[in-house]
Motif scaffolding. Structure first.
Motif, PDB file in Angstrom:
ATOM      1  N   VAL A 280       0.840  -1.202   0.000  1.00 53.46           N
ATOM      2  CA  VAL A 280       0.000   0.000   0.000  1.00 53.46           C
ATOM      3  C   VAL A 280       0.872   1.248   0.000  1.00 53.46           C
ATOM      4  O   VAL A 280       0.626   2.196  -0.762  1.00 53.46           O
ATOM      5  CB  VAL A 280      -0.965  -0.015   1.206  1.00 53.46           C
TER       6      VAL A 280
ATOM      7  N   ARG B  86      -8.203   0.832   1.067  1.00 50.93           N
ATOM      8  CA  ARG B  86      -8.369   0.841   2.515  1.00 50.93           C
ATOM      9  C   ARG B  86      -9.688   1.538   2.837  1.00 50.93           C
ATOM     10  O   ARG B  86      -9.921   2.676   2.441  1.00 50.93           O
ATOM     11  CB  ARG B  86      -7.208   1.564   3.196  1.00 50.93           C
TER      12      ARG B  86
ATOM     13  N   PHE C  70      -8.421  -3.332   5.025  1.00 50.84           N
ATOM     14  CA  PHE C  70      -8.113  -3.419   3.599  1.00 50.84           C
ATOM     15  C   PHE C  70      -9.157  -4.253   2.873  1.00 50.84           C
ATOM     16  O   PHE C  70      -9.687  -5.214   3.427  1.00 50.84           O
ATOM     17  CB  PHE C  70      -6.733  -4.057   3.385  1.00 50.84           C
TER      18      PHE C  70
END
Length: 575
Positions: A293, A325, A331
């Motif tokens: 991420v 997210r 997530f």
């Protein structure tokens, strides 16, 4: 002899230890085109295909039409120059130009007959090649969460994935088989609560049974083993039961290990083993999800909106941007998939193939988009996906839906117990994987021409029977006395031609991830052999003809055995 040596050398340079007539024609065509047109780029493996009409030759190529822009000539003129370069080659009976510029090849019969010796010399290496050049390929398949016995859909994935691995190994790739699963999350929580209820003596019909609990009888055995403090060892973990019905964490860990052991046992019964097991939970515990991420944010392909973090997947062909997210900090499910495939890439796999159920179709675009957005050199279209559709099991003309072991679905072990491993594997790969399949138990058990696996295995056993007859009559096979020029019948020519296609079938099946082409090919071999068997005698006094025919059927036996091995199916000597 000089011609035969040229045949062998030409093909070996292209495919390694196996011969294929198609590859020979490709090499002859490429060399002739390079001589005829030395100032233009000629592909090393020009496109050719076998013709459907024998009147158009054995092979045809559109090479001349693909060179018109470079040569600045019309395709028939280009074709004529190439044909002129081929005119003196004894391996080619004649070459013709057809239509706008197709080149049609009529090969000398000796070219096809040379296949017999190549098969006998190559043995179990016939059909194998170095096309993959040792590159690394990861094939992920089955990947079932350990919440219950493997169902028929998992079985189809196991059969297709394992055959893909065998095909890639046969074409010179360095293959890794991987099983990816989750040992945490909602499904595993449901498993733990269901097992705990069994430990407390509850049944699915009792009050207090978990609303989303699993109802299969297999949980009785899990609970009993846990309470008895048994130790269970799966291929990737070993756990000893704590025996405490109130320790939910211990129950969860034990139930996962117990069911993983059952999955391993089912897969071994199916002839499937894995090199690597990967856990989704490890992607979080090792920080891979968070790092992925962060990398996407740093690459500038994300944005904040509505309290969530989004990935611009529309920049990579997706129909809309996707949340990575959520506002609550969790997530979405495709993010660990991106992290997992990033790890595959970093492990050095030139090619990665995911064999999964068709319900995974929606994840393909977003996973590939996430990988592209990392900007780390991952090619577009990586990884590859091979998706399989559902399987309907039939017996007596009616659908079979229930299994006592699983409670609500037919298991892979049910099928293996009913029809055996060979028939189960063969039937589950005999159709294109993205087409729905009906598995007819009655057909799979039948000993008839309609049952394709029986028909193919019977061809192999029949040849073994012929060889036993030779021994009984004290007629040893003497290959040096075989006169292949006497193999002139329609049945013999058809069988030789079919056998010559095996190497190209293997290469194409691997390149296209089309495992169903191998059983289709084997059915053709069996059909050609059975027709030959019914039309000719093999145990005859004429030594040169007898040995030629025996050489041909021995080559047929070898090809059948090699093909069945690619499917993970046995080649019996008696039936």
């Amino acid at each position: 002899m000089k011609q035969q040596q040229a045949l062998n050398c030409a093909v070996i340079r292209y495919t390694g230890p196996s011969t294929a007539v198609k590859f020979l024609v490709q090499e002859l065509l490429a060399a002739a085109a390079a001589r005829a047109w030395p100032n233009i780029d000629i592909p090393s493996a020009p496109h050719i295909e076998r013709t459907r009409d024998a009147g158009h030759g054995d092979f045809a190529s559109n090479l001349a039409m693909t060179l018109t822009k470079q040569a600045r000539r019309n395709p028939r003129e280009i074709a004529q120059a190439i044909v002129d370069e081929l005119s003196d080659d004894e391996r080619i009976a004649r070459v013709e130009i057809a239509g706008p510029g197709f080149i049609n090849f009529f090969l000398a019969p000796a070219v096809f007959r040379a296949t017999i010796d190549e098969i006998l010399d190559s043995g179990d290496q016939y059909g194998r090649s170095h096309a993959g050049d040792g590159q690394k390929v990861l094939i992920e398949f089955v990947s079932a969460n350990p919440t219950g016995p493997l169902h028929v859909g998992h079985g189809r994935g196991a059969a297709v994935g394992d055959c893909l691995a065998r095909l890639y190994e046969a074409t010179g790739w360095d293959v890794t088989r991987e099983f990816y699963y989750n040992d945490a999350g909602v499904q595993i929580d449901n498993l733990a609560h269901s097992t705990q209820a069994r430990c407390r003596g509850l049944t699915p019909d009792d009050a207090g049974w978990p609303e989303a609990g699993y109802r299969g009888e297999y949980l009785v055995a899990v609970a009993q083993a846990y309470l008895a403090r048994e130790t269970v060892a799966a291929d990737d973990r070993e756990v000893t039961g704590a025996g405490d019905a109130e320790d939910l964490a211990a129950i969860r860990e034990f139930a996962v290990a117990w069911l993983r052991r059952e999955q391993d046992a089912d897969l071994r019964a199916f002839g499937v083993q894995f090199d690597v097991y990967s856990l989704e939970s490890a992607l979080y515990s090792e920080g891979r999800v968070a790092k992925t991420v962060d990398a996407l944010v740093a690459a500038g392909h994300t944005y904040e909106a509505e309290g969530a973090l989004w990935l611009r997947t529309t920049d990579y062909g997706d129909d809309k941007d996707r949340v990575m997210r959520k506002a609550d900090g969790g997530f979405t499910y495709f993010v660990p998939d991106v992290a997992y495939h990033r790890a595959k890439w970093e492990r050095g796999f030139a090619r990665a193939i995911n064999e999964q159920g068709a319900d995974h179709h929606g994840t393909i675009a977003r996973v590939r988009a996430g990988l592209q957005a990392l900007d780390i050199g991952i090619p577009q279209g990586w990884p590859d996906y091979v998706l399989h559709q559902m399987v309907t099991v039939m017996r007596g003309g009616e659908e079979v839906k229930l299994s006592k072991r699983a409670g609500s679905y037919i298991t892979l072990r049910d099928l293996i117990d009913e029809v055996g491993r060979d028939a189960t594997r063969f039937f589950l790969i005999a159709r294109k994987s993205d087409s729905q399949q009906t598995f007819d138990i009655d057909l799979a058990r039948s000993q008839s021409e309609e049952n394709p696996v029986y028909y193919i295995q019977y061809a192999h056993a029949r040849i073994c029977s012929v060889l036993r007859q030779l021994d009984e009559k004290h007629m040893p096979f003497e290959r040096m006395q075989a006169d292949y020029s006497r193999l002139e019948s329609e049945h013999e020519q058809r069988l030789i031609t079919v056998l010559s296609r095996f190497p190209e079938t293997v290469v194409t099946a691997a390149e296209d991830s089309a495992v169903q082409t191998v059983p289709h090919f084997l059915r053709e071999v069996a059909d050609a052999f059975h027709s030959y068997y019914n039309a000719q005698k093999f145990v005859i006094e004429d030594a040169s003809l007898r040995n030629a025919r025996i050489a041909l059927v021995m080559a047929t036996r070898q090809t059948l055995a090699n093909g069945l091995r690619l499917l993970g199916v046995s080649a019996p000597e008696q039936m």
